[in-house]
Design a protein around this motif. Sequence first.
Motif, short mmCIF file in Angstrom:
data_model
loop_
_atom_site.label_atom_id
_atom_site.label_comp_id
_atom_site.label_asym_id
_atom_site.label_seq_id
_atom_site.Cartn_x
_atom_site.Cartn_y
_atom_site.Cartn_z
N ALA A 30 0.83 -1.19 0.00
CA ALA A 30 0.00 0.00 0.00
C ALA A 30 0.87 1.25 0.00
CB ALA A 30 -0.92 0.00 1.22
N ALA A 31 0.43 2.24 -0.74
CA ALA A 31 1.18 3.49 -0.86
C ALA A 31 0.34 4.64 -0.33
CB ALA A 31 1.56 3.74 -2.31
N ARG A 54 -8.46 2.85 -6.13
CA ARG A 54 -7.28 2.23 -5.52
C ARG A 54 -7.52 2.03 -4.02
NH1 ARG A 54 -3.15 2.00 -8.91
NH2 ARG A 54 -1.65 1.64 -7.22
N ASP A 57 -4.61 1.59 -1.44
CA ASP A 57 -3.72 2.69 -1.11
C ASP A 57 -4.42 3.69 -0.19
OD1 ASP A 57 -1.63 1.71 -2.67
OD2 ASP A 57 -2.31 2.77 -4.47
#
Length: 305
Positions: A30-31, A54, A57
């Motif tokens: 995960a960002a 997303r 994330d």
Amino acid sequence: MRPSSRTSLLSATLACVAMLLVLALRGADAAEIILSAQDAPAVRQFTAALAAQRPEDQVRFVPIGELAIGTLPPPTTRLILIGEDALVWRLKTAIESPTLIMRVNRLEARRWLNGQRPENVTLLWNDPPLDRQLKLLRLLLPHVRRVGVLFDADSQHLLEPLRQAAAPLQLEIVAREWPNPRDSRPLLELLNDSDVLLGFEAPSLYNPLTAKSLLLTSYARQRALIGPNAPFVRAGSLSSTYSDQDDWLQSLDELLDQPPASWPRALYPTHFKVLSNPQVARALGIALDDDAELARRLAAGEHSR
């Protein structure tokens, strides 16, 4: 417990373990993604759409003013900056976070970059790519050869890449400088020397004040105008490629799936649409294909390269 029951229990347990493993891996990858721009409902809507696209994330919006006075994000954070103000802030700020800058065109960026290109910055151009516009022109008007282009001091640097894109299509670029849009003589000369006009996003040339005169003069000489953008098509040009929010979301999604080290220095959205003006086409006697079909054909040509 019967064998069939033990088998079912084992299968369910393995499926559960597999699901937990997938979730753990997603969590590890995960960002944190920060979108920043001048605060506006449309930007917050775009952030929410990207977050929904997303879910693995952490996607959030921070107004550019708060980002500028707060603690800078760590190098692992991915920044998406939107608009010219955000570009200017990023150029003045020492920051290591990989950055995608949207909603700037080549003329705006050139004015602020002054030949510099900071590390970890990818520019996502907002204006339609010249080669894509020329290929659209070729699909719509397969028999034309001479493409007329107006330019000024700010847009003159676009002529050479335009000529390079035109050569494989066997198109000749006929350029005329238009330093004063109130003087129609360069436009009239260009119309006499070309088969079609191609506009690029130069606000000093293509704007609400010049649109009426430019379009009426062109069509009085039975010359179509391709571009420079979707709003100009609605005003009366023939056709243009463009990218809407869904196209940007898809293009961003593909970029964010890649490690930032592989991001190019600059690129156009890979997803796009075509908008044409049927009334103008009828007035000029031009047969139009369906916009979706035109976009499909253009995309097929780009993907085959």
